[in-house]
Write an enzyme that holds these catalytic residues in place. Structure first.
Site, PDB file in Angstrom:
ATOM      1  N   ASN A   7      -2.392   4.540  -2.277  1.00 43.87           N
ATOM      2  CA  ASN A   7      -2.711   3.811  -1.046  1.00 43.87           C
ATOM      3  C   ASN A   7      -4.185   3.971  -0.679  1.00 43.87           C
ATOM      4  OD1 ASN A   7       0.053   3.215  -0.779  1.00 43.87           O
ATOM      5  ND2 ASN A   7       0.437   5.128   0.320  1.00 43.87           N
ATOM      6  N   HIS A  67      -5.412   9.918  -3.704  1.00 39.21           N
ATOM      7  CA  HIS A  67      -4.247  10.566  -4.331  1.00 39.21           C
ATOM      8  C   HIS A  67      -3.326   9.530  -4.952  1.00 39.21           C
ATOM      9  CE1 HIS A  67      -3.415   9.923  -0.028  1.00 39.21           C
ATOM     10  NE2 HIS A  67      -2.165   9.687  -0.380  1.00 39.21           N
ATOM     11  N   HIS A 127       0.613   9.042  -6.010  1.00 39.98           N
ATOM     12  CA  HIS A 127       1.976   9.554  -5.884  1.00 39.98           C
ATOM     13  C   HIS A 127       2.727   9.260  -7.184  1.00 39.98           C
ATOM     14  CE1 HIS A 127       2.102   9.585  -1.293  1.00 39.98           C
ATOM     15  NE2 HIS A 127       1.122   8.719  -1.476  1.00 39.98           N
TER      16      HIS A 127
HETATM   17  P1  5GP Z   1      -0.399   8.645   1.902  1.00 35.05           P
HETATM   18  O1  5GP Z   1       0.479   7.931   2.903  1.00 35.05           O
HETATM   19  O2  5GP Z   1      -1.730   9.042   2.470  1.00 35.05           O
HETATM   20  O3  5GP Z   1      -0.520   7.882   0.617  1.00 35.05           O
HETATM   21  O4  5GP Z   1       0.400   9.961   1.525  1.00 35.05           O
HETATM   22  C1  5GP Z   1       0.012  11.243   1.894  1.00 35.05           C
HETATM   23  C2  5GP Z   1       1.065  12.184   1.367  1.00 35.05           C
HETATM   24  O5  5GP Z   1       0.591  13.516   1.521  1.00 35.05           O
HETATM   25  C3  5GP Z   1       2.408  12.107   2.102  1.00 35.05           C
HETATM   26  O6  5GP Z   1       3.409  11.773   1.175  1.00 35.05           O
HETATM   27  C4  5GP Z   1       2.586  13.488   2.696  1.00 35.05           C
HETATM   28  O7  5GP Z   1       3.909  13.944   2.656  1.00 35.05           O
HETATM   29  C5  5GP Z   1       1.667  14.352   1.836  1.00 35.05           C
HETATM   30  N1  5GP Z   1       1.117  15.504   2.522  1.00 35.05           N
HETATM   31  C6  5GP Z   1       0.475  15.500   3.720  1.00 35.05           C
HETATM   32  N2  5GP Z   1       0.103  16.746   4.056  1.00 35.05           N
HETATM   33  C7  5GP Z   1       0.516  17.562   3.047  1.00 35.05           C
HETATM   34  C8  5GP Z   1       0.415  18.975   2.827  1.00 35.05           C
HETATM   35  O8  5GP Z   1      -0.108  19.734   3.627  1.00 35.05           O
HETATM   36  N3  5GP Z   1       0.948  19.449   1.674  1.00 35.05           N
HETATM   37  C9  5GP Z   1       1.547  18.636   0.762  1.00 35.05           C
HETATM   38  N4  5GP Z   1       2.042  19.204  -0.339  1.00 35.05           N
HETATM   39  N5  5GP Z   1       1.662  17.292   0.938  1.00 35.05           N
HETATM   40  C10 5GP Z   1       1.155  16.772   2.077  1.00 35.05           C
END
Ligand code: 5GP
Length: 137
Positions: A86, A99, A101
């Protein structure tokens, strides 16, 4: 760029379940998994979006991403999965550090839910648009 939680994870200031690390890449389990094995793969370079990533970091991620996918599949028994990346809050980015996923998809429906609102590409508009993108490279 200001530090995000992911830079703190890379530096070990915040704990994570690490699955991989090399000079340019770090991978760890997502704290809010959409399914078992949901893994995040990040560059050590602290930039928010994929289009800001250096060629060196991009190459390092590209080199290891398929291997990490294979490892997630082997460990979870999943055979289907999505790789999601994203960019920007409108595009559901919450953490402003690039990042990827890796999200296994299981028969029970766990994994990434997708709303795919496919349109229809007009041939003339498509020709113009493809030329515009190509000339922007
Ligand atoms: P985004 O919506 O930005 O693509 O996804 C961010 C991801 O980071 C989410 O799936 C969320 O669960 C994960 N995330 C956020 N904070 C942390 C954290 O402190 N540790 C880990 N392991 N994952 C995190």
């Amino acid at each position: 760029m200001p530090d995000t939680i992911f830079s703190k994870i890379i530096r070990g200031e915040i704990p994570s379940h690490k699955v991989y690390e090399d000079a340019h890449v770090f991978a760890f389990l997502d704290i809010g998994p959409l399914s078992r094995g949901h893994t995040l793969v990040i560059p050590k370079q602290a930039v928010a979006r994929l289009d800001e990533l250096s060629d060196e970091s991009a190459a390092a991620i590209g080199r290891v991403l398929p291997r990490l996918c294979r490892a997630v599949l082997k460990a979870t028994g999943a055979t289907n999965y999505n790789v999601l990346q994203n960019n920007g809050a409108l595009a559901h980015q919450a953490v402003m550090h690039v990042h990827f996923h890796i999200i296994p998809r299981f028969e029970d429906g766990s994994g990434l839910g997708i709303k795919w609102g496919a349109g229809k590409l007009d041939p003339a508009a498509g020709k113009t648009l493809a030329e515009m993108i190509a000339s922007s490279l």
